[in-house]
Design a protein around this motif. Structure first.
Motif, mmCIF file in Angstrom:
data_model
loop_
_atom_site.group_PDB
_atom_site.id
_atom_site.type_symbol
_atom_site.label_atom_id
_atom_site.label_comp_id
_atom_site.label_asym_id
_atom_site.label_seq_id
_atom_site.Cartn_x
_atom_site.Cartn_y
_atom_site.Cartn_z
ATOM 1 N N GLY A 49 0.831 -1.192 0.000
ATOM 2 C CA GLY A 49 0.000 0.000 0.000
ATOM 3 C C GLY A 49 0.868 1.245 0.000
ATOM 4 O O GLY A 49 1.814 1.381 -0.773
ATOM 5 N N ALA A 50 0.540 2.168 0.916
ATOM 6 C CA ALA A 50 1.311 3.407 1.036
ATOM 7 C C ALA A 50 2.350 3.343 2.148
ATOM 8 O O ALA A 50 3.054 4.325 2.392
ATOM 9 N N VAL A 51 2.459 2.218 2.831
ATOM 10 C CA VAL A 51 3.390 2.083 3.953
ATOM 11 C C VAL A 51 4.791 1.852 3.411
ATOM 12 O O VAL A 51 5.027 0.961 2.586
ATOM 13 N N GLY A 101 3.051 2.754 20.114
ATOM 14 C CA GLY A 101 1.630 2.694 19.777
ATOM 15 C C GLY A 101 1.248 3.688 18.690
ATOM 16 O O GLY A 101 0.466 3.363 17.782
ATOM 17 N N TYR A 102 1.802 4.903 18.774
ATOM 18 C CA TYR A 102 1.510 5.889 17.728
ATOM 19 C C TYR A 102 2.033 5.423 16.375
ATOM 20 O O TYR A 102 1.383 5.625 15.351
ATOM 21 N N SER A 103 3.227 4.793 16.380
ATOM 22 C CA SER A 103 3.806 4.329 15.119
ATOM 23 C C SER A 103 2.948 3.237 14.483
ATOM 24 O O SER A 103 2.758 3.213 13.258
ATOM 25 N N VAL A 104 2.417 2.328 15.309
ATOM 26 C CA VAL A 104 1.515 1.302 14.782
ATOM 27 C C VAL A 104 0.266 1.953 14.204
ATOM 28 O O VAL A 104 -0.208 1.593 13.109
ATOM 29 N N LEU A 105 -0.274 2.925 14.950
ATOM 30 C CA LEU A 105 -1.463 3.634 14.463
ATOM 31 C C LEU A 105 -1.159 4.379 13.165
ATOM 32 O O LEU A 105 -2.000 4.423 12.251
ATOM 33 N N ALA A 106 0.050 4.953 13.067
ATOM 34 C CA ALA A 106 0.431 5.671 11.848
ATOM 35 C C ALA A 106 0.477 4.737 10.651
ATOM 36 O O ALA A 106 0.044 5.101 9.546
ATOM 37 N N ILE A 107 0.976 3.513 10.842
ATOM 38 C CA ILE A 107 1.009 2.543 9.738
ATOM 39 C C ILE A 107 -0.410 2.168 9.313
ATOM 40 O O ILE A 107 -0.719 2.087 8.115
ATOM 41 N N LYS A 116 0.096 8.928 5.049
ATOM 42 C CA LYS A 116 1.560 9.012 5.062
ATOM 43 C C LYS A 116 2.085 9.682 6.337
ATOM 44 O O LYS A 116 2.812 10.673 6.303
ATOM 45 N N LEU A 117 1.673 9.146 7.459
ATOM 46 C CA LEU A 117 2.125 9.665 8.757
ATOM 47 C C LEU A 117 3.493 9.072 9.106
ATOM 48 O O LEU A 117 3.770 7.910 8.802
ATOM 49 N N PRO A 118 4.363 9.845 9.741
ATOM 50 C CA PRO A 118 5.695 9.316 10.112
ATOM 51 C C PRO A 118 5.581 8.344 11.282
ATOM 52 O O PRO A 118 4.684 8.441 12.121
ATOM 53 N N SER A 119 6.503 7.413 11.338
ATOM 54 C CA SER A 119 6.558 6.472 12.458
ATOM 55 C C SER A 119 7.788 6.768 13.312
ATOM 56 O O SER A 119 8.765 7.348 12.833
ATOM 57 N N PHE A 120 7.728 6.336 14.577
ATOM 58 C CA PHE A 120 8.814 6.617 15.525
ATOM 59 C C PHE A 120 9.213 5.349 16.270
ATOM 60 O O PHE A 120 9.448 5.377 17.477
ATOM 61 N N PHE A 121 9.307 4.248 15.576
ATOM 62 C CA PHE A 121 9.706 3.002 16.215
ATOM 63 C C PHE A 121 11.118 3.098 16.795
ATOM 64 O O PHE A 121 11.414 2.527 17.852
#
Length: 247
Positions: A49-51, A101-107, A116-121
Motif C-alpha cells: 500500500g502506502a506504507v 503505539g503511535y507508530s503502529v497507528l500511523a502505519i 503518510k504519517l511518520p513512524s517513531f519506532f
C-alpha cells in the motif's frame, strides 16, 4: 552477594547486547539512510500500500526491544503502579509505549487512509537501549564500590586485645593524662589483657594495639604513641603519627 552481582551484571549485559542488536539498525534505517540520496528511495519505497519499507522494517526490529527487552521494565512499572509509587520504569514505559503505539497507528492510518504519517519506532527502541546501557554501567560502578568497601572492611581484625578492669571513664579526657593515669597505664600487666571477639567490643573499652597491628575500632589514643597506616581511608601512603589524644 558476589554471585548475585555477577548474575545481575550478566543479565543487564545480555539485555544491552540484544537491545543494541535491534535498535542500532533501527537508528540507521530511520535516521541515516533517509538522509543519503543514494539510499533514500530504498527506505521510502512502498512495502505494501502506502506504507514505506523503512516503517515496516523499523517496526519489526523495534518489537523485540519493546516487548522482549522491555518486558522486565513493564513488570517493574506494573508493580510500581500497584504500590502507588511510580518511578523511572513507569515514565519510561509510558513514553516508549506512546511512541510505539503511535507508530503502529500511523502505519494503519497510512494503509487505510493514505495519510503518510511518520513512524517513531526507533525512538522507543533507542530509549530502552539507553536505559539498559545506564543500568549496566551502574551495575559495574556499584560492583567496584562494593569491592572497595570489602577491601576496607577486610582491614578490620576479627579480635581485639582489651585491658580488663580499665575503662575510658577512668581518664579525665582522651587528650590529657595526669601523672597518676600515666603511671597506671604504664603499669598495666600483660595478664590484664584478654583477647575477645570484635563484636563484643563496647564503647569505653581500653584496647591495646601493638606496633604494626591493625586498628580494630574507632577511638582515641589514651596512652603511648606510634604510627598507623591509614592509606585505605585517606589515600596517604605514609603512616600517620599518633599520640595521646589522636583519633
Amino acid at each position: 552477594d558476589d554471585e548475585r552481582q555477577r548474575v545481575k551484571r550478566r543479565a543487564l549485559r545480555n539485555a544491552l547486547l540484544l537491545s543494541s542488536f535491534f535498535s542500532l539498525p533501527c537508528f540507521v534505517l530511520a535516521m541515516v539512510l533517509p538522509m543519503l540520496p543514494a539510499t533514500k528511495h530504498l527506505v521510502e519505497r512502498p512495502a505494501f500500500g502506502a506504507v514505506s519499507t523503512g516503517a515496516v522494517v523499523t517496526g519489526v526490529l523495534a518489537t523485540p526491544v519493546q516487548f522482549g527487552v522491555g518486558a522486565s521494565m513493564y513488570r517493574k512499572a506494573a508493580l510500581q503502579v500497584r504500590a502507588r509509587s511510580p518511578g523511572m520504569e513507569v515514565l519510561l514505559m509510558l513514553g516508549t509505549s506512546a511512541a510505539y503505539g503511535y507508530s503502529v497507528l500511523a502505519i494503519v492510518l497510512t494503509q487505510c487512509c493514505s495519510a503518510k504519517l511518520p513512524s517513531f519506532f526507533e525512538t522507543s527502541a533507542l530509549l530502552i537501549t539507553f536505559v539498559c546501557m545506564g543500568k549496566y554501567l551502574e551495575a559495574i560502578a556499584s560492583g567496584r564500590t562494593s569491592n572497595a568497601l570489602r577491601k576496607l572492611l577486610e582491614l578490620q581484625p576479627a579480635t581485639a586485645v582489651v585491658i580488663a578492669g580499665v575503662r575510658a571513664e577512668d581518664f579525665a579526657s582522651a587528650s590529657e593524662l595526669d601523672s597518676a593515669g600515666a603511671c597506671e597505664a604504664a603499669s598495666w600487666a600483660p595478664e590484664a589483657e584478654r583477647e575477645m571477639d570484635l563484636r563484643l567490643l563496647v564503647a569505653g573499652d581500653i584496647v591495646r594495639i601493638a606496633p604494626g597491628s591493625r586498628v580494630p575500632a574507632d577511638g582515641s589514643v589514651v596512652h603511648g604513641s606510634s604510627s598507623v597506616d591509614e592509606s585505605m581511608v585517606t589515600g596517604e601512603p605514609m603512616p600517620a603519627e599518633k599520640t595521646v589524644g589522636s583519633k
